[in-house]
Design a protein around this motif. Sequence first.
Motif, PDB file in Angstrom:
ATOM      1  N   LYS A  96      51.669  54.689 -24.528  1.00 15.91           N
ATOM      2  CA  LYS A  96      50.623  55.433 -25.222  1.00 15.91           C
ATOM      3  C   LYS A  96      50.002  54.551 -26.298  1.00 15.91           C
ATOM      4  O   LYS A  96      50.707  53.856 -27.025  1.00 15.91           O
ATOM      5  N   ASP A  97      48.694  54.571 -26.397  1.00 17.09           N
ATOM      6  CA  ASP A  97      47.995  53.784 -27.411  1.00 17.09           C
ATOM      7  C   ASP A  97      47.954  54.543 -28.727  1.00 17.09           C
ATOM      8  O   ASP A  97      47.835  55.766 -28.743  1.00 17.09           O
ATOM      9  N   PHE A  98      48.070  53.770 -29.831  1.00 19.32           N
ATOM     10  CA  PHE A  98      48.037  54.370 -31.148  1.00 19.32           C
ATOM     11  C   PHE A  98      46.871  53.759 -31.920  1.00 19.32           C
ATOM     12  O   PHE A  98      46.920  52.615 -32.350  1.00 19.32           O
ATOM     13  N   ARG A  99      45.795  54.555 -32.070  1.00 21.82           N
ATOM     14  CA  ARG A  99      44.615  54.123 -32.809  1.00 21.82           C
ATOM     15  C   ARG A  99      44.081  52.768 -32.314  1.00 21.82           C
ATOM     16  O   ARG A  99      43.625  51.943 -33.084  1.00 21.82           O
ATOM     17  N   GLU A 100      44.172  52.539 -31.038  1.00 21.64           N
ATOM     18  CA  GLU A 100      43.660  51.337 -30.373  1.00 21.64           C
ATOM     19  C   GLU A 100      44.338  50.045 -30.840  1.00 21.64           C
ATOM     20  O   GLU A 100      43.880  48.947 -30.540  1.00 21.64           O
ATOM     21  N   MET A 101      45.427  50.179 -31.579  1.00 14.79           N
ATOM     22  CA  MET A 101      46.139  48.999 -32.059  1.00 14.79           C
ATOM     23  C   MET A 101      46.923  48.309 -30.962  1.00 14.79           C
ATOM     24  O   MET A 101      47.205  47.116 -31.033  1.00 14.79           O
ATOM     25  N   PHE A 102      47.305  49.066 -29.940  1.00 15.73           N
ATOM     26  CA  PHE A 102      48.163  48.510 -28.904  1.00 15.73           C
ATOM     27  C   PHE A 102      47.521  48.592 -27.518  1.00 15.73           C
ATOM     28  O   PHE A 102      48.213  48.535 -26.508  1.00 15.73           O
ATOM     29  N   THR A 103      46.209  48.719 -27.467  1.00 11.79           N
ATOM     30  CA  THR A 103      45.521  48.820 -26.182  1.00 11.79           C
ATOM     31  C   THR A 103      45.759  47.568 -25.340  1.00 11.79           C
ATOM     32  O   THR A 103      45.491  46.441 -25.782  1.00 11.79           O
ATOM     33  N   ASN A 104      46.295  47.766 -24.148  1.00  7.46           N
ATOM     34  CA  ASN A 104      46.564  46.666 -23.202  1.00  7.46           C
ATOM     35  C   ASN A 104      47.500  45.602 -23.775  1.00  7.46           C
ATOM     36  O   ASN A 104      47.448  44.442 -23.381  1.00  7.46           O
ATOM     37  N   LYS A 105      48.349  45.999 -24.699  1.00  8.62           N
ATOM     38  CA  LYS A 105      49.270  45.046 -25.319  1.00  8.62           C
ATOM     39  C   LYS A 105      50.732  45.370 -25.048  1.00  8.62           C
ATOM     40  O   LYS A 105      51.600  44.527 -25.286  1.00  8.62           O
ATOM     41  N   LEU A 106      51.029  46.583 -24.592  1.00  7.81           N
ATOM     42  CA  LEU A 106      52.414  47.012 -24.461  1.00  7.81           C
ATOM     43  C   LEU A 106      52.913  46.884 -23.022  1.00  7.81           C
ATOM     44  O   LEU A 106      52.245  47.297 -22.078  1.00  7.81           O
ATOM     45  N   LYS A 107      54.076  46.273 -22.890  1.00  8.56           N
ATOM     46  CA  LYS A 107      54.746  46.182 -21.592  1.00  8.56           C
ATOM     47  C   LYS A 107      56.155  46.731 -21.770  1.00  8.56           C
ATOM     48  O   LYS A 107      56.993  46.148 -22.456  1.00  8.56           O
ATOM     49  N   LEU A 108      56.410  47.873 -21.136  1.00  7.97           N
ATOM     50  CA  LEU A 108      57.678  48.576 -21.281  1.00  7.97           C
ATOM     51  C   LEU A 108      58.509  48.418 -20.017  1.00  7.97           C
ATOM     52  O   LEU A 108      58.053  48.725 -18.918  1.00  7.97           O
ATOM     53  N   ASN A 109      59.724  47.900 -20.170  1.00 12.43           N
ATOM     54  CA  ASN A 109      60.625  47.723 -19.040  1.00 12.43           C
ATOM     55  C   ASN A 109      61.408  49.010 -18.824  1.00 12.43           C
ATOM     56  O   ASN A 109      62.232  49.396 -19.655  1.00 12.43           O
ATOM     57  N   GLY A 110      61.154  49.675 -17.677  1.00 15.61           N
ATOM     58  CA  GLY A 110      61.800  50.956 -17.401  1.00 15.61           C
ATOM     59  C   GLY A 110      63.281  50.842 -17.133  1.00 15.61           C
ATOM     60  O   GLY A 110      64.015  51.841 -17.203  1.00 15.61           O
ATOM     61  N   THR A 111      63.783  49.637 -16.816  1.00 14.48           N
ATOM     62  CA  THR A 111      65.202  49.457 -16.519  1.00 14.48           C
ATOM     63  C   THR A 111      66.012  49.152 -17.771  1.00 14.48           C
ATOM     64  O   THR A 111      67.049  49.758 -18.032  1.00 14.48           O
ATOM     65  N   THR A 112      65.509  48.202 -18.577  1.00 14.06           N
ATOM     66  CA  THR A 112      66.258  47.782 -19.775  1.00 14.06           C
ATOM     67  C   THR A 112      65.807  48.511 -21.037  1.00 14.06           C
ATOM     68  O   THR A 112      66.520  48.534 -22.028  1.00 14.06           O
ATOM     69  N   GLY A 113      64.602  49.083 -20.977  1.00 13.72           N
ATOM     70  CA  GLY A 113      64.093  49.755 -22.167  1.00 13.72           C
ATOM     71  C   GLY A 113      63.435  48.813 -23.158  1.00 13.72           C
ATOM     72  O   GLY A 113      63.009  49.231 -24.238  1.00 13.72           O
ATOM     73  N   SER A 114      63.325  47.524 -22.819  1.00 17.32           N
ATOM     74  CA  SER A 114      62.731  46.553 -23.753  1.00 17.32           C
ATOM     75  C   SER A 114      61.218  46.722 -23.814  1.00 17.32           C
ATOM     76  O   SER A 114      60.563  47.013 -22.812  1.00 17.32           O
ATOM     77  N   LEU A 115      60.655  46.520 -25.001  1.00 12.11           N
ATOM     78  CA  LEU A 115      59.224  46.647 -25.225  1.00 12.11           C
ATOM     79  C   LEU A 115      58.661  45.288 -25.641  1.00 12.11           C
ATOM     80  O   LEU A 115      59.136  44.669 -26.589  1.00 12.11           O
ATOM     81  N   THR A 116      57.642  44.825 -24.917  1.00 17.81           N
ATOM     82  CA  THR A 116      56.994  43.548 -25.236  1.00 17.81           C
ATOM     83  C   THR A 116      55.583  43.820 -25.724  1.00 17.81           C
ATOM     84  O   THR A 116      54.830  44.563 -25.099  1.00 17.81           O
ATOM     85  N   ILE A 117      55.241  43.211 -26.863  1.00 18.42           N
ATOM     86  CA  ILE A 117      53.895  43.332 -27.423  1.00 18.42           C
ATOM     87  C   ILE A 117      53.199  41.994 -27.249  1.00 18.42           C
ATOM     88  O   ILE A 117      53.647  40.976 -27.774  1.00 18.42           O
ATOM     89  N   THR A 118      52.105  41.964 -26.513  1.00 19.36           N
ATOM     90  CA  THR A 118      51.365  40.722 -26.259  1.00 19.36           C
ATOM     91  C   THR A 118      50.106  40.661 -27.117  1.00 19.36           C
ATOM     92  O   THR A 118      49.625  41.692 -27.604  1.00 19.36           O
ATOM     93  N   ASN A 119      49.570  39.443 -27.269  1.00 18.78           N
ATOM     94  CA  ASN A 119      48.323  39.235 -28.029  1.00 18.78           C
ATOM     95  C   ASN A 119      48.381  39.906 -29.400  1.00 18.78           C
ATOM     96  O   ASN A 119      47.490  40.670 -29.779  1.00 18.78           O
ATOM     97  N   VAL A 120      49.434  39.601 -30.127  1.00 20.08           N
ATOM     98  CA  VAL A 120      49.634  40.258 -31.415  1.00 20.08           C
ATOM     99  C   VAL A 120      48.555  39.862 -32.420  1.00 20.08           C
ATOM    100  O   VAL A 120      48.016  38.762 -32.392  1.00 20.08           O
ATOM    101  N   GLU A 121      48.234  40.780 -33.332  1.00 20.62           N
ATOM    102  CA  GLU A 121      47.281  40.570 -34.412  1.00 20.62           C
ATOM    103  C   GLU A 121      47.937  40.996 -35.715  1.00 20.62           C
ATOM    104  O   GLU A 121      49.028  41.581 -35.736  1.00 20.62           O
TER     105      GLU A 121
END
Length: 225
Positions: A22-47
Amino acid sequence: MFGDHDHCIAEISKVKNISVTKDFREMFTNKLKLNGTTGSLTITNVEFKNSGPYKLRLVEGKITSDFKFNVTVYARLPVPVIFSKVSSQCSSSSSSKCVLLLCSSMNVRDVSLSWYKGNSLLSNVSVSDLNIRLSLPLEVEYQDTNTYSCVVNNPITKQTQQFNINDVSQIHSNLNQCFSFTEAVIRMVFSALVGVAIVAILIYDIRSRRVEQNLKDQTSNSNPK
């Protein structure tokens, strides 16, 4: 979750076997990659705006566990630039010749600028106002053979620019040679111009005398005795 109010930005539900971002105020649009197996969250193109408090919440039945993280995003560090100038007099010693150094760098978040002599810290500076460029001067004796380093660093990385007095000595020598060559060329050109001017004056003088003599001859012929 992100922020002081625990806004949900990504969620996995084992019961429904789905993975949702889910996007939060467009801060994470197309930046979040959630691994459904391990639960790890990756944030790309950080600002910079992605800095802040994060919370991982695990819910198993009636048991809830929270894990908090604080993330700080830093800018890529610029490489410092060293400017040098040879001075005929040192202000800090009796040496007759010095090199004045100025290390300069663009100011970014949580950055300090430092001068090192070998591994020894000589001076440093930091400015909280990001609109002010960082600058740090240093005076070095002209005969000094030590290597100096200007370092820009933040809490996670650094950029270094080294300075050796031999570099300035070589540049200074080349400049002197260049000035000597230029001076010689100027003298040659000036001498050539003077020579051309002298020749021009001589030619003008000869022609003037000829014209004057012709006038006298004509006058003598028109008025015979």
